[in-house]
Design a protein around this motif. Structure first.
Motif, short mmCIF file in Angstrom:
data_model
loop_
_atom_site.label_atom_id
_atom_site.label_comp_id
_atom_site.label_asym_id
_atom_site.label_seq_id
_atom_site.Cartn_x
_atom_site.Cartn_y
_atom_site.Cartn_z
N GLY A 137 0.95 -1.29 0.13
CA GLY A 137 0.02 0.07 -0.10
C GLY A 137 0.92 1.18 0.02
O GLY A 137 0.45 2.36 -0.75
N PHE A 140 2.82 2.62 -3.37
CA PHE A 140 1.99 3.16 -4.48
C PHE A 140 2.37 4.72 -4.58
O PHE A 140 2.75 4.99 -5.67
CB PHE A 140 0.50 3.34 -4.34
CG PHE A 140 -0.56 4.02 -5.24
CD1 PHE A 140 -0.50 3.19 -6.38
CD2 PHE A 140 -0.57 5.19 -5.16
CE1 PHE A 140 -1.15 4.29 -7.53
CE2 PHE A 140 -1.28 5.92 -6.34
CZ PHE A 140 -1.34 5.29 -7.35
N PRO A 141 2.39 5.41 -3.43
CA PRO A 141 3.26 6.95 -3.58
C PRO A 141 4.48 6.77 -3.94
O PRO A 141 4.85 7.62 -4.93
CB PRO A 141 2.94 7.45 -2.00
CG PRO A 141 2.76 6.60 -1.22
CD PRO A 141 1.87 5.05 -2.11
N MET A 143 5.93 4.30 -6.16
CA MET A 143 5.88 4.26 -7.62
C MET A 143 5.16 5.49 -8.32
O MET A 143 5.62 5.64 -9.47
CB MET A 143 5.07 2.89 -7.96
CG MET A 143 5.93 1.70 -7.16
SD MET A 143 5.24 0.12 -7.91
CE MET A 143 3.77 0.33 -7.63
N GLY A 144 4.03 6.20 -7.83
CA GLY A 144 3.46 7.16 -8.26
C GLY A 144 4.47 8.25 -8.56
O GLY A 144 4.57 8.97 -9.45
N LEU A 145 5.30 8.64 -7.59
CA LEU A 145 6.28 9.81 -7.72
C LEU A 145 7.42 9.49 -8.12
O LEU A 145 8.21 10.39 -8.66
CB LEU A 145 6.57 10.12 -6.27
CG LEU A 145 5.49 11.14 -5.59
CD1 LEU A 145 5.78 11.69 -4.32
CD2 LEU A 145 5.24 12.58 -6.43
N PRO A 147 8.80 8.34 -11.19
CA PRO A 147 8.91 8.90 -12.45
C PRO A 147 9.27 10.49 -12.53
O PRO A 147 10.25 10.96 -13.09
CB PRO A 147 7.71 8.59 -13.29
CG PRO A 147 7.07 7.75 -12.67
CD PRO A 147 7.40 7.72 -11.16
N SER A 148 8.29 11.24 -11.76
CA SER A 148 8.20 12.66 -11.56
C SER A 148 9.62 13.15 -10.93
O SER A 148 10.38 13.70 -11.53
CB SER A 148 7.17 13.15 -10.83
OG SER A 148 5.94 12.92 -11.13
N VAL B 90 2.53 10.92 -15.95
CA VAL B 90 3.63 11.40 -15.06
C VAL B 90 2.87 12.33 -14.08
O VAL B 90 2.77 12.36 -12.78
CB VAL B 90 4.71 11.57 -15.45
CG1 VAL B 90 6.00 11.93 -14.43
CG2 VAL B 90 5.49 10.56 -16.43
N MET B 93 -0.19 11.11 -12.07
CA MET B 93 0.03 10.39 -10.92
C MET B 93 0.71 11.15 -9.82
O MET B 93 0.53 11.02 -8.64
CB MET B 93 1.22 9.23 -11.54
CG MET B 93 0.27 8.12 -12.45
SD MET B 93 0.14 6.56 -11.52
CE MET B 93 1.84 5.81 -11.61
N GLY B 94 1.75 11.89 -10.24
CA GLY B 94 2.55 12.62 -9.06
C GLY B 94 1.43 13.50 -8.18
O GLY B 94 1.41 13.54 -7.11
N VAL B 97 -0.62 11.55 -5.71
CA VAL B 97 0.07 11.13 -4.81
C VAL B 97 0.09 12.54 -3.85
O VAL B 97 -0.07 12.50 -2.40
CB VAL B 97 1.57 10.73 -5.02
CG1 VAL B 97 2.07 10.44 -3.59
CG2 VAL B 97 1.27 9.30 -5.78
N PHE B 101 -1.72 11.72 -0.31
CA PHE B 101 -1.05 11.21 0.56
C PHE B 101 -0.31 12.03 1.63
O PHE B 101 0.09 13.36 0.95
CB PHE B 101 0.12 10.14 0.01
CG PHE B 101 -0.52 9.26 -0.74
CD1 PHE B 101 -0.68 7.68 -0.11
CD2 PHE B 101 -1.28 9.23 -2.04
CE1 PHE B 101 -1.31 6.89 -0.53
CE2 PHE B 101 -1.57 8.06 -2.46
CZ PHE B 101 -1.74 6.82 -1.91
N MET B 113 9.46 22.19 -6.33
CA MET B 113 8.75 22.03 -7.90
C MET B 113 8.55 23.37 -8.25
O MET B 113 8.43 23.84 -9.47
CB MET B 113 7.48 21.20 -7.76
CG MET B 113 7.95 19.74 -7.29
SD MET B 113 7.30 18.86 -8.89
CE MET B 113 7.34 17.28 -8.60
N ILE B 153 6.90 18.74 -15.99
CA ILE B 153 6.48 18.08 -14.70
C ILE B 153 6.22 19.05 -13.68
O ILE B 153 5.02 19.27 -13.14
CB ILE B 153 7.28 17.05 -14.28
CG1 ILE B 153 6.99 15.62 -15.34
CG2 ILE B 153 6.79 16.58 -13.01
CD1 ILE B 153 8.15 14.82 -15.12
N ARG B 176 -12.06 3.12 -1.30
CA ARG B 176 -11.21 2.30 -0.58
C ARG B 176 -11.89 1.21 0.40
O ARG B 176 -11.22 0.14 0.58
CB ARG B 176 -10.28 3.22 0.23
CG ARG B 176 -9.39 4.18 -0.45
CD ARG B 176 -8.06 3.48 -1.08
NE ARG B 176 -7.17 2.99 0.15
CZ ARG B 176 -6.52 2.08 -0.02
NH1 ARG B 176 -6.40 1.28 -1.05
NH2 ARG B 176 -5.66 1.64 0.96
N HIS B 182 -5.17 1.71 -4.54
CA HIS B 182 -4.81 3.15 -4.67
C HIS B 182 -5.18 3.39 -6.33
O HIS B 182 -5.48 4.21 -6.92
CB HIS B 182 -3.57 3.52 -4.31
CG HIS B 182 -3.46 3.58 -2.69
ND1 HIS B 182 -4.56 4.63 -2.20
CD2 HIS B 182 -2.92 3.11 -1.85
CE1 HIS B 182 -3.99 4.49 -0.82
NE2 HIS B 182 -3.19 3.71 -0.83
#
Lengths: 445, 279
Positions: A137, A140-141, A143-145, A147-148, B90, B93-94, B97, B101, B113, B153, B176, B182
């Motif tokens: 769980g 996920f964050p 893996m999501g982050l 690439p960025s 990309v 997704m970023g 998150v 989160f 950023m 990005i 959820r 997720h």
């Protein structure tokens, strides 16, 4: 350090927190394995550190390379000599990796301590199973982050740090261009030369910096008020062909800037441009006007053409804001007996100004960096007194000068000094602008 | 004078004013179209009155038969589509998150950023060149896509994140509880709601590469990998002036953009007004 009692039954009164933390610091993941029995996580962390340690000698040599930037080896063939630029970029990249490693290390220690605290409260060892699904769980964050973060670190941050580093070296033509020659650290010498140390370079820098600020200010103000004026005229008057006018006015916004700037460059050409030929044909002028070849004239022309290209954006923006203002406000004003002009001055204008203010700031920073509007229209020309030395013409702004210093003159050191300077000047604007955004103010950041 | 006459005079003045502006706005565009259809090469030989030289389609023919215009177009299209698609994946997704989160160093990352996005990416161009050289990305289209993607990005993650913040968290919490992971929440709940901003992101990152000049010039070397901006720029350098060919090539690029903007102008007005109010 770990006696059998610890392994069998970890004290749950919080007394072992220091010990857990120390173990986690000694080797990444060790605390997870020894005390918390989270073997999967622990091995994963440990593996990261093992890989890091395997590459440690290489890391150290790369960082040493970053410090020395290689030594001159005139007797070796060019291909085998130290390439200072590769050493610099490798060094910066290795530093980025080390920084990422340090953050992961810090997080692993923190995680170990937090897990121990959890254990103290629940008195239950989570073991592998629950923490494994939690890991999935939690991944996920990550893996999501990933690439960025990877892209931003290696294609945005590393280049910027590299640029900032180059500002402190002598990387420039003709004597310090790898691979033939090496590059050395020179401290703040470049800053000294540009800010007063060398009369002709400093005066060129002063001239261009002043023009950049003037340009950005004029370009922003003209486009903003030009756009606002058109929006007001279209908003306040009612006639049938209004949509037609609006459609025509957004055309400059729709045409790509490179195309429109190159077209204008040709139209305004002093000798064969249709604008001059038309004016002469009508009899308004007898000699061609040097639109782009006279220093002062060219500056006015860049601002004017930028107005042509830039007003539609602010027109759309102001129109959007005006239509978003609730009609109740206008009604109330009308009932109170305000006339049209009063409504505009006291209600419409202040509201529109207030709401578009952040975008004016953004537009200002955009114009400081507005490469296309200058480069494709004038190419920075006409030539001025210091052009042979500095490479910059009368309408060059700092970013087009950076481009010329890099591509034409290969004076990378000076280009980097200017880049650093732009950063120092513009960063506060960006931070201020974003500190006003909703998510920042509500503390969600 | 009656009220009505004053109103009429006012309207006439406004109309005259608007017409003058219209002429100034339209003049270069008309002249470009006329250039594309005029015989000859240089702008010097063109009549000052648009379309007075007669009409010919030889420049379009020239573009498609004598120059690699189609390959420029194809390359640019590939770059634009890949940049746009990858930026959407990309950045969204970023942004998801960042929006949903809580994790350590999040604040520092968001701050980094926003500071990074003010820089035009060509400031680091020497470094980008060396990095691409190192990973074999020079003279390849993917190398260029990577550069654009990375540059997109920081700002776009912020933009999408702000939008996602406005989507109620109760929606994804409900999913959820129903057992969705997720990724499913992201793909089936958040993305569809965030469609307006994703569309906007897709469009802006699609249009930007069409007319960028610096990076293609630096990254792409071989003749078959050139892009439109470089090809068009080379028609009107200091050394030669082929304004007619340039115009023909330019309007083929510009027309789709113009049509698109005219169709979406109402949406542009509302979305721009909306964004200003929100920030």
């Amino acid at each position: 350090m770990s006696n059998s009692a610890d392994v069998k039954q970890l004290a749950a009164d919080g007394s072992k927190q220091k010990k857990v933390m120390l173990t986690a610091i000694i080797f990444m993941g060790l605390a997870h394995i020894i005390y918390l029995k989270q073997y999967v996580k622990g091995v994963f962390y440990a593996l990261i550190e093992v890989i890091f340690l395997i590459f440690l000698p290489k890391t150290i040599s790369k960082i040493a390379g970053l410090i020395t930037l290689g030594s001159p080896q005139p007797d070796l063939p060019v291909k085998m000599r130290d390439n200072s630029m590769f050493m610099l970029i490798d060094g910066v990249m290795v530093l980025a990796v080390v920084a990422i490693f340090a953050v992961v290390y810090y997080l692993s220690v923190r995680d170990a301590v937090n897990e121990y605290k959890d254990y103290c409260i629940s008195k239950m060892m989570k073991g592998n199973k629950s923490s494994f699904s939690a890991l999935l769980g939690k991944s996920f964050p990550v893996m999501g982050l990933a690439p960025s973060v990877g892209l931003v670190v290696f294609f945005v941050m590393v280049p910027l740090v590299f640029s900032a580093c180059v500002a402190f070296t002598n990387y420039s033509a003709p004597n310090n261009i790898p691979p033939n020659n090496t590059v050395d650290w020179v401290g703040a010498d470049n800053f000294g030369i540009l800010f007063g140390g060398d009369a002709s370079w400093s005066s060129a820098f002063g001239r261009i910096a002043t023009w950049t600020l003037t340009w950005a200010l004029l370009a922003t103000v003209t486009c903003y008020f030009g756009g606002l004026l058109m929006a007001v005229v279209l908003h306040e008057n009612n006639f049938k062909i209004k949509p037609l006018f609006r459609t025509i006015f957004i055309l400059p916004y729709a045409v790509p800037a490179v195309v429109s700037m190159l077209v204008w460059k040709n139209l305004l050409n002093g000798t064969f441009g249709p604008v001059n030929r038309t004016l002469m044909e009508i009899g308004l002028i007898s000699n061609p006007i040097p639109w782009l070849s006279d220093g002062t004239m060219a500056k006015f022309v860049t601002v004017a053409i930028n107005l042509w290209a830039g007003f539609p954006y602010f027109m759309l923006l102001s129109m959007g804001t005006m239509t978003a203002i609730s009609s109740d406000v206008f009604e109330a004003a009308r009932i109170d007996g305000a006339n049209k002009l009063q409504v505009f001055r006291r209600i419409t204008l202040p509201l529109v100004l207030y709401q578009t203010m952040p975008l004016i700031i953004m537009s200002f920073t955009h114009n400081v960096n507005n490469f296309g509007a200058i480069f494709f229209l004038t190419g920075g020309n006409p030539k001025v007194a210091d052009s042979t030395l500095s490479g910059a013409g009368g309408t060059d702004i700092l970013v087009t000068w950076i481009y010329k210093l890099t591509v034409d003159l290969m004076k990378y050191n000076f280009a980097s000094v200017i880049a650093v300077l732009i950063f120092v000047v513009l960063a506060p604007f960006a931070i201020w602008n974003f500190s006003r955004t909703k998510s920042y103010r509500e503390g969600e950041l | 004078m009656s009220r009505k006459t004053i109103k009429h005079i006012n309207l006439t003045i406004v109309l005259i004013f608007l017409t003058c502006i219209c002429l100034a706005v339209v003049y270069p565009l008309i002249y470009t179209i006329s250039g594309a259809l005029s015989p000859g090469k240089s702008i010097a030989s063109m009549s000052i009155i648009p379309f007075a030289d007669g009409i010919t389609f030889e420049h379009f023919q020239y573009l498609f038969t004598q120059t690699p215009y189609l390959s420029w177009f194809k390359n640019t299209f590939i770059i634009a589509v890949s940049t746009s698609a990858l930026t959407i994946i990309v950045a969204s997704m970023g942004a998801y998150v960042f929006s949903r989160f809580r994790f350590p160093v999040k604040k520092q990352m968001m701050m980094a950023m926003l500071i990074l996005q003010i820089f035009p990416s060509f400031v680091g161009m020497v470094a980008i060149y060396v990095i691409l050289l190192r990973i074999g990305g020079l003279d390849t289209l993917w190398g260029l896509v990577l550069v654009y993607l990375a540059g997109n990005i920081p700002y776009n993650t912020w933009m999408v994140k702000s939008y996602m913040d406005t989507i109620p968290k109760s929606l994804d919490e409900a999913a959820r509880i129903d057992g969705a992971n997720h990724f499913r929440v992201f793909a089936t709940i958040i993305l569809p709601i965030a469609k307006p901003i994703i569309t906007f992101l897709g469009i802006t990152s699609f249009t930007a590469p069409w007319m960028d000049y610096i990076f293609p010039k630096m990254v792409l070397r071989s003749a078959d990998k050139q892009t439109l901006a470089i090809g068009l720029y080379n028609f009107v350098t200091d050394k030669k002036n082929e304004f007619t060919n340039f115009s023909a090539g330019a309007i083929l690029v510009a027309i789709p953009f113009v049509i698109f903007f005219i169709i979406t102008q109402n949406m542009l007005v509302t979305s721009m007004g909306g964004s200003a109010v929100k920030e």
